[in-house]
Each structure stands twice: as C-alpha cells, then as structure tokens.
Scaffold this motif. Structure first.
Motif, PDB file in Angstrom:
ATOM      1  N   MET A  73       0.797  -1.101  -0.027  1.00 15.42           N
ATOM      2  CA  MET A  73       0.069  -0.197  -0.001  1.00 15.42           C
ATOM      3  C   MET A  73       0.925   1.105  -0.244  1.00 15.42           C
ATOM      4  N   ARG A  74       1.703   1.315   0.882  1.00 10.87           N
ATOM      5  CA  ARG A  74       2.732   2.414   0.913  1.00 10.87           C
ATOM      6  C   ARG A  74       3.333   2.782  -0.560  1.00 10.87           C
ATOM      7  N   GLU A  75       3.859   1.439  -1.067  1.00 11.05           N
ATOM      8  CA  GLU A  75       4.383   1.562  -2.665  1.00 11.05           C
ATOM      9  C   GLU A  75       3.512   2.293  -3.575  1.00 11.05           C
ATOM     10  N   ARG A  76       2.174   1.762  -3.511  1.00 13.82           N
ATOM     11  CA  ARG A  76       1.071   2.176  -4.416  1.00 13.82           C
ATOM     12  C   ARG A  76       0.878   3.422  -4.218  1.00 13.82           C
ATOM     13  N   TYR A  77       0.678   3.991  -3.000  1.00 11.80           N
ATOM     14  CA  TYR A  77      -0.240   5.092  -2.686  1.00 11.80           C
ATOM     15  C   TYR A  77       0.812   6.311  -2.368  1.00 11.80           C
ATOM     16  N   GLY A  78       1.987   5.857  -1.866  1.00  8.97           N
ATOM     17  CA  GLY A  78       2.947   6.892  -1.550  1.00  8.97           C
ATOM     18  C   GLY A  78       2.624   7.547  -0.255  1.00  8.97           C
ATOM     19  N   PHE A  79       1.964   6.915   0.682  1.00  8.75           N
ATOM     20  CA  PHE A  79       1.516   7.859   1.882  1.00  8.75           C
ATOM     21  C   PHE A  79       2.576   7.843   2.659  1.00  8.75           C
ATOM     22  N   ARG A  80       2.914   8.936   3.592  1.00  2.79           N
ATOM     23  CA  ARG A  80       3.801   9.183   4.441  1.00  2.79           C
ATOM     24  C   ARG A  80       3.340   9.125   5.849  1.00  2.79           C
ATOM     25  N   THR A  81       3.936   8.535   6.894  1.00  2.00           N
ATOM     26  CA  THR A  81       3.563   8.480   8.306  1.00  2.00           C
ATOM     27  C   THR A  81       4.927   8.504   9.004  1.00  2.00           C
ATOM     28  N   SER A  82       4.838   8.738  10.334  1.00  2.00           N
ATOM     29  CA  SER A  82       5.833   8.615  11.204  1.00  2.00           C
ATOM     30  C   SER A  82       5.993   7.216  11.832  1.00  2.00           C
ATOM     31  N   LEU A  83       4.857   6.392  11.507  1.00  2.00           N
ATOM     32  CA  LEU A  83       4.857   4.908  12.067  1.00  2.00           C
ATOM     33  C   LEU A  83       5.542   4.069  11.030  1.00  2.00           C
ATOM     34  N   ASP A  84       6.133   3.252  11.895  1.00  2.00           N
ATOM     35  CA  ASP A  84       7.032   2.107  11.027  1.00  2.00           C
ATOM     36  C   ASP A  84       6.084   0.987  10.683  1.00  2.00           C
ATOM     37  N   ARG A  85       6.712   0.051   9.886  1.00  2.00           N
ATOM     38  CA  ARG A  85       5.717  -1.198   9.694  1.00  2.00           C
ATOM     39  C   ARG A  85       5.151  -1.720  10.812  1.00  2.00           C
ATOM     40  N   PRO A  86       5.912  -2.092  11.889  1.00  2.00           N
ATOM     41  CA  PRO A  86       5.534  -2.832  12.770  1.00  2.00           C
ATOM     42  C   PRO A  86       4.163  -2.044  13.641  1.00  2.00           C
ATOM     43  N   ALA A  87       4.462  -0.640  13.537  1.00  2.00           N
ATOM     44  CA  ALA A  87       3.258   0.108  14.370  1.00  2.00           C
ATOM     45  C   ALA A  87       2.037   0.160  13.481  1.00  2.00           C
ATOM     46  N   LEU A  88       2.429   0.322  11.937  1.00  2.00           N
ATOM     47  CA  LEU A  88       1.200   0.124  11.196  1.00  2.00           C
ATOM     48  C   LEU A  88       0.473  -1.055  11.084  1.00  2.00           C
ATOM     49  N   VAL A  89       1.304  -2.313  11.375  1.00  2.00           N
ATOM     50  CA  VAL A  89       0.460  -3.737  11.631  1.00  2.00           C
ATOM     51  C   VAL A  89      -0.425  -3.341  12.928  1.00  2.00           C
ATOM     52  N   THR A  90       0.241  -2.979  13.856  1.00  2.00           N
ATOM     53  CA  THR A  90      -0.447  -2.641  15.064  1.00  2.00           C
ATOM     54  C   THR A  90      -2.072  -1.884  14.945  1.00  2.00           C
ATOM     55  N   VAL A  91      -1.784  -0.837  14.122  1.00  2.00           N
ATOM     56  CA  VAL A  91      -3.077   0.005  13.667  1.00  2.00           C
ATOM     57  C   VAL A  91      -4.011  -1.080  13.010  1.00  2.00           C
ATOM     58  N   VAL A  92      -3.512  -1.747  12.203  1.00  2.00           N
ATOM     59  CA  VAL A  92      -4.434  -2.711  11.626  1.00  2.00           C
ATOM     60  C   VAL A  92      -4.952  -3.595  12.325  1.00  2.00           C
ATOM     61  N   ARG A  93      -4.354  -4.367  13.327  1.00  2.00           N
ATOM     62  CA  ARG A  93      -4.840  -5.262  14.380  1.00  2.00           C
ATOM     63  C   ARG A  93      -5.606  -4.700  15.388  1.00  2.00           C
ATOM     64  N   GLY A  94      -5.272  -3.163  15.680  1.00  2.00           N
ATOM     65  CA  GLY A  94      -6.292  -2.475  16.542  1.00  2.00           C
ATOM     66  C   GLY A  94      -7.712  -2.384  16.049  1.00  2.00           C
ATOM     67  N   TYR A  95      -7.743  -1.892  14.771  1.00  2.00           N
ATOM     68  CA  TYR A  95      -8.916  -1.385  14.121  1.00  2.00           C
ATOM     69  C   TYR A  95      -9.710  -2.621  14.054  1.00  2.00           C
ATOM     70  N   TYR A  96      -9.261  -3.881  13.766  1.00  2.00           N
ATOM     71  CA  TYR A  96      -9.991  -5.216  13.848  1.00  2.00           C
ATOM     72  C   TYR A  96     -10.443  -5.832  14.794  1.00  2.00           C
ATOM     73  N   ALA A  97      -9.673  -5.265  16.101  1.00  2.00           N
ATOM     74  CA  ALA A  97      -9.895  -5.680  17.449  1.00  2.00           C
ATOM     75  C   ALA A  97     -11.084  -4.823  17.863  1.00  2.00           C
ATOM     76  N   GLY A  98     -11.374  -3.840  17.132  1.00  2.00           N
ATOM     77  CA  GLY A  98     -12.392  -2.720  17.739  1.00  2.00           C
ATOM     78  C   GLY A  98     -11.712  -1.714  18.776  1.00  2.00           C
ATOM     79  N   ARG A  99     -10.473  -1.633  18.791  1.00  2.00           N
ATOM     80  CA  ARG A  99     -10.050  -0.529  19.424  1.00  2.00           C
ATOM     81  C   ARG A  99     -10.274   0.755  18.767  1.00  2.00           C
ATOM     82  N   SER A 100     -10.280   1.875  19.860  1.00  2.00           N
ATOM     83  CA  SER A 100     -10.337   3.301  19.194  1.00  2.00           C
ATOM     84  C   SER A 100      -9.070   3.734  18.733  1.00  2.00           C
ATOM     85  N   ASP A 101      -8.800   4.657  17.992  1.00  2.00           N
ATOM     86  CA  ASP A 101      -7.667   5.317  17.574  1.00  2.00           C
ATOM     87  C   ASP A 101      -6.978   5.891  18.866  1.00  2.00           C
ATOM     88  N   ALA A 102      -7.764   6.360  20.105  1.00  2.00           N
ATOM     89  CA  ALA A 102      -7.038   6.717  21.094  1.00  2.00           C
ATOM     90  C   ALA A 102      -6.250   5.495  22.124  1.00  2.00           C
TER      91      ALA A 102
END
Length: 192
Positions: free
Chosen positions: A51-80
């Motif tokens: 996704m990063r390659e295709r869309y070129g989005f930038r974030t201060s989060l590294d790959r493991p942190a982005l995986v945590t975001v994905v897992r958190g979303y599907y676990a029903g956790r809020s962004d906070a």
C-alpha cells in the motif's frame, strides 16, 4: 509399478538430465494448520508495504506500528487506545488508519457539508478555495479532502486491501461487510 519405483525412476531421469540427486522434502504444514502470530504480522506488514508503495503515503509510524494499527482496528480498539499503546497521538493513528483504507463513520462527520466539499474538489477547486467557500479553515478542509481521496482510492481498488487484512486476521466479515457495504453505497451515491 509401485509408487517408490516410479519416484526412483523419475529421480534417475532427472539426474541423467543434469539435475542434483536430491529431491524436495514434503511440506510440514498440514491442511487446517494456522499460521502463528509472527507469520500473520509479517504478512500484514507486506500488505502495508504494498500500500505504501502504491499510494506513497507518509507517516511517522514504522511497519510494525502500522500492523498494530491494523490489528487494533479489527480488534475494535479506538484510535486513542491504539495511540496510547504506540505512544503517539490519536491523530497520527487516525491518519495512518485512513491511509490503510480502514474507515470509521466519524472520518466524514464534520461541522460542514462534506458532500459540498467533494463537489467543489471534483469541480476543480483547490482545498483553500473550497475551505473559503464552505467557511472552514483550510487545514480542516484538507483533512477531510484527504479522507475523501483515500475513500476514492479504496473504492477504485474494490476495497482489496481491507479484504486482505480480513483474510489474514480471519475477521468476522459479516459484521465488517455491513460497514463496507454501507460505505460503498454512500460513495456510489455521491459519485453517481
């Protein structure tokens, strides 16, 4: 001719043709085996990188942190909650989540008409001009314009990436499917 005889004859034929006299081992994974969490994280990380390659989005989060975001979303956790776990701001997590095509209804809830913003942007207006027309700060219009662009990218890709996440995480797609169908219907109504 027995199976072992056939295998031996095939091995000999292969060796005669210049191959090595070794054969591959049987795979150890049996039908029904599930990958461990590290393997799932690695696979999720590969999807994130594509996704990063295709869309070129930038974030201060590294790959493991982005995986945590994905897992958190599907676990029903809020962004906070995810942000607290990662030690970053909820805004950083929300933006990364949106970039990963993972949407929440609140992403397009605003104090102004988001559909009007979409119409102005589709008509060629700049974010600054659209903000002035709608009476909102350019930064606010920019945040929502970003969500609208990413939603359009997700729609064009057929929500492929969230589907890959769901498959890897073996998510209850019935519940999530309702959310995506609603979002898709809304996007189609607005675009058409």
């Amino acid at each position: 001719m027995q199976t072992n005889d056939r295998v031996e004859r095939l091995k000999q034929l292969y060796i005669d043709l210049g191959g090595e006299p070794t054969s591959t081992e049987r795979q150890h994974a049996r039908r029904g085996d599930f990958p461990d969490e590290a393997t799932v994280d690695e696979r999720l990380g590969r999807v994130v990188e594509r996704m990063r390659e295709r869309y070129g989005f930038r974030t201060s989060l590294d790959r493991p942190a982005l995986v945590t975001v994905v897992r958190g979303y599907y676990a029903g956790r809020s962004d906070a909650e995810v942000a607290a776990h990662l030690g970053v701001s909820p805004e950083t997590v929300a933006r990364a989540r949106v970039n990963l095509h993972l949407f929440r209804p609140a992403d397009t809830e605003a104090t102004f008409d988001v559909d009007a913003l979409r119409t102005l942007l589709d008509g060629g207006a700049s974010v600054a001009d659209a903000a002035a027309e709608l009476g909102v700060a350019p930064s606010t219009a920019g945040e929502y314009a970003h969500v609208l662009r990413v939603q359009q990218d997700a729609r064009v890709s057929g929500y492929r990436y969230p589907e890959e996440f769901e498959e890897l995480l073996e998510v209850d797609t019935e519940r999530l499917g309702r959310t995506y169908r609603t979002d898709r219907r809304t996007m189609e109504e607005v675009v058409d």
